[in-house]
Motif scaffolding. Structure first.
Motif, mmCIF file in Angstrom:
data_model
loop_
_atom_site.group_PDB
_atom_site.id
_atom_site.type_symbol
_atom_site.label_atom_id
_atom_site.label_comp_id
_atom_site.label_asym_id
_atom_site.label_seq_id
_atom_site.Cartn_x
_atom_site.Cartn_y
_atom_site.Cartn_z
ATOM 1 N N GLU A 44 0.830 -1.209 0.000
ATOM 2 C CA GLU A 44 0.000 0.000 0.000
ATOM 3 C C GLU A 44 0.866 1.260 0.000
ATOM 4 N N PRO A 45 1.687 1.452 -1.024
ATOM 5 C CA PRO A 45 2.583 2.616 -1.054
ATOM 6 C C PRO A 45 1.823 3.929 -1.212
ATOM 7 N N SER A 46 2.360 4.970 -0.616
ATOM 8 C CA SER A 46 1.801 6.309 -0.811
ATOM 9 C C SER A 46 2.144 6.844 -2.186
ATOM 10 N N THR A 47 3.297 6.455 -2.706
ATOM 11 C CA THR A 47 3.710 6.831 -4.054
ATOM 12 C C THR A 47 4.726 5.823 -4.563
ATOM 13 N N ILE A 48 4.945 5.836 -5.888
ATOM 14 C CA ILE A 48 5.854 4.888 -6.525
ATOM 15 C C ILE A 48 6.820 5.640 -7.429
ATOM 16 N N ILE A 49 8.086 5.283 -7.356
ATOM 17 C CA ILE A 49 9.098 5.786 -8.287
ATOM 18 C C ILE A 49 9.677 4.586 -9.021
ATOM 19 N N ILE A 50 9.727 4.667 -10.354
ATOM 20 C CA ILE A 50 10.267 3.566 -11.147
ATOM 21 C C ILE A 50 11.218 4.114 -12.207
ATOM 22 N N SER A 51 12.316 3.404 -12.434
ATOM 23 C CA SER A 51 13.315 3.814 -13.421
ATOM 24 C C SER A 51 12.924 3.313 -14.807
ATOM 25 N N ALA A 52 12.699 4.249 -15.723
ATOM 26 C CA ALA A 52 12.408 3.880 -17.108
ATOM 27 C C ALA A 52 13.659 3.394 -17.821
ATOM 28 N N LYS A 53 14.823 3.813 -17.350
ATOM 29 C CA LYS A 53 16.076 3.345 -17.949
ATOM 30 C C LYS A 53 16.308 1.876 -17.624
ATOM 31 N N ASP A 54 16.066 1.496 -16.375
ATOM 32 C CA ASP A 54 16.270 0.110 -15.964
ATOM 33 C C ASP A 54 15.178 -0.810 -16.509
ATOM 34 N N PHE A 55 13.969 -0.252 -16.668
ATOM 35 C CA PHE A 55 12.824 -1.062 -17.101
ATOM 36 C C PHE A 55 12.092 -0.361 -18.250
ATOM 37 N N PRO A 56 12.711 -0.307 -19.444
ATOM 38 C CA PRO A 56 12.157 0.467 -20.564
ATOM 39 C C PRO A 56 10.806 -0.032 -21.066
ATOM 40 N N ARG A 57 10.453 -1.272 -20.805
ATOM 41 C CA ARG A 57 9.150 -1.804 -21.202
ATOM 42 C C ARG A 57 8.228 -2.000 -20.000
ATOM 43 N N HIS A 58 8.797 -2.495 -18.927
ATOM 44 C CA HIS A 58 7.958 -2.882 -17.796
ATOM 45 C C HIS A 58 7.387 -1.699 -17.019
ATOM 46 N N TRP A 59 7.963 -0.487 -17.166
ATOM 47 C CA TRP A 59 7.381 0.635 -16.436
ATOM 48 C C TRP A 59 5.959 0.893 -16.921
ATOM 49 N N LYS A 60 5.692 0.660 -18.205
ATOM 50 C CA LYS A 60 4.347 0.854 -18.744
ATOM 51 C C LYS A 60 3.385 -0.185 -18.178
ATOM 52 N N VAL A 61 3.867 -1.404 -18.032
ATOM 53 C CA VAL A 61 3.045 -2.466 -17.447
ATOM 54 C C VAL A 61 2.682 -2.109 -16.009
ATOM 55 N N LEU A 62 3.668 -1.598 -15.270
ATOM 56 C CA LEU A 62 3.425 -1.224 -13.880
ATOM 57 C C LEU A 62 2.387 -0.109 -13.792
ATOM 58 N N VAL A 63 2.533 0.921 -14.629
ATOM 59 C CA VAL A 63 1.602 2.050 -14.587
ATOM 60 C C VAL A 63 0.178 1.577 -14.868
ATOM 61 N N GLN A 64 -0.002 0.754 -15.894
ATOM 62 C CA GLN A 64 -1.325 0.243 -16.220
ATOM 63 C C GLN A 64 -1.900 -0.592 -15.084
ATOM 64 N N PHE A 65 -1.037 -1.399 -14.472
ATOM 65 C CA PHE A 65 -1.465 -2.255 -13.356
ATOM 66 C C PHE A 65 -1.949 -1.412 -12.179
ATOM 67 N N VAL A 66 -1.183 -0.388 -11.812
ATOM 68 C CA VAL A 66 -1.542 0.442 -10.661
ATOM 69 C C VAL A 66 -2.781 1.280 -10.966
ATOM 70 N N ARG A 67 -2.828 1.853 -12.170
ATOM 71 C CA ARG A 67 -3.945 2.727 -12.511
ATOM 72 C C ARG A 67 -5.274 1.979 -12.644
ATOM 73 N N TYR A 68 -5.234 0.699 -12.829
ATOM 74 C CA TYR A 68 -6.465 -0.090 -12.904
ATOM 75 C C TYR A 68 -7.244 -0.008 -11.585
ATOM 76 N N ALA A 69 -6.503 0.118 -10.473
ATOM 77 C CA ALA A 69 -7.152 0.110 -9.162
ATOM 78 C C ALA A 69 -6.972 1.399 -8.365
ATOM 79 N N HIS A 70 -5.984 2.242 -8.772
ATOM 80 C CA HIS A 70 -5.685 3.424 -7.962
ATOM 81 C C HIS A 70 -5.513 4.657 -8.854
ATOM 82 N N SER A 71 -6.139 5.758 -8.469
ATOM 83 C CA SER A 71 -6.026 7.010 -9.219
ATOM 84 C C SER A 71 -4.711 7.708 -8.902
#
Length: 244
Positions: A44-71
């Protein structure tokens, strides 16, 4: 408050950790996106920071996953971008619900300021510091000189940060620092702000790696000058950014 950080670099993690301390976060780090996704509901994080350099594809997957349930209001997501992060990618990120994008080069004070402002803007944090602290990038804009009360030696320096409650600076020399101690009062201080000078009475907070002072008294005229200067700093920063 929990800050979930997903990145590979220990160096960048240390920089983030150092610079979020004033904001009161508990930092949780993952090096694998999928593992982080598996545990987000539990963390239940208050916020998330993710490296697009380290995860050039998976950051998009993470954003979609989080936004499905959290604004964005419930869980802001901040992207750390590398040198190859394009404007097109940035547009996609904001469209998907990313709250902000910051360069991963957090050795730059301007990028640190941007990260802290993003966190404060979206989370309305109750900061441990009572006031915003601003980095001074141009040494010509501000200068300081204090007098050591023990040996009367001068301690000039280059201002690094300032707020309405205190200042930090890099002394030009360590010659007159040995006899200074924490909580020692400095009655003779001169601070140049542009073309104006103010004379605060200060208390020593620390002497290394840079010197940090707390303002314990300012004459009314000096307080007005300082407050007006600090109020103008965000406006000046926006003007400079617009001109770039």
């Amino acid at each position: 408050m929990k800050l979930l950080v997903i990145l590979g670099s220990d160096e960048i993690l240390n920089l983030i950790s150092q610079n979020i301390k004033p904001l009161g976060f508990d930092l949780i780090r993952y090096q694998y996106v999928l593992k982080a996704m598996d545990n987000i509901e539990e963390i239940e994080p208050s916020t998330i920071i993710i490296s697009a350099k380290d995860f050039p594809r998976h950051w998009k997957v993470l954003v979609q996953f989080v936004r499905y349930a959290h604004s964005k209001a419930e869980c802001p997501i901040i992207i750390l971008k590398g040198p190859n992060f394009t404007m097109e990618e940035a547009s996609k990120a904001f469209y998907m619900g990313v709250s902000g994008i910051v360069s991963e080069d957090l050795t730059k004070p301007s990028e640190v300021d941007q990260l802290q402002r993003l966190l404060s803007r979206y989370l309305q944090l109750e900061e441990k510091r009572r006031n915003n602290r601003y980095h001074i990038d141009d040494p010509k804009e501000m200068g300081i000189c204090v007098v050591n009360p023990v040996n009367k030696g001068l301690i000039p320096g280059e201002v690094k940060t300032i707020s309405s409650t205190g200042i930090s600076f890099l002394p030009e020399s360590t010659a007159n620092l040995d006899t200074l101690e924490e909580n020692m009062e400095l009655a003779e201080c001169s601070l140049r702000i542009g073309e104006d000078f103010i004379t605060p009475i200060c208390r020593v907070v620390r002497t290394s790696p840079d010197m940090s002072l707390e303002f314990i008294f300012l004459p009314d005229v000096d307080r007005i000058l300082l407050d007006n200067y600090l109020e103008a700093l965000p406006l000046q920063a926006r003007k400079e950014k617009k001109a770039e």
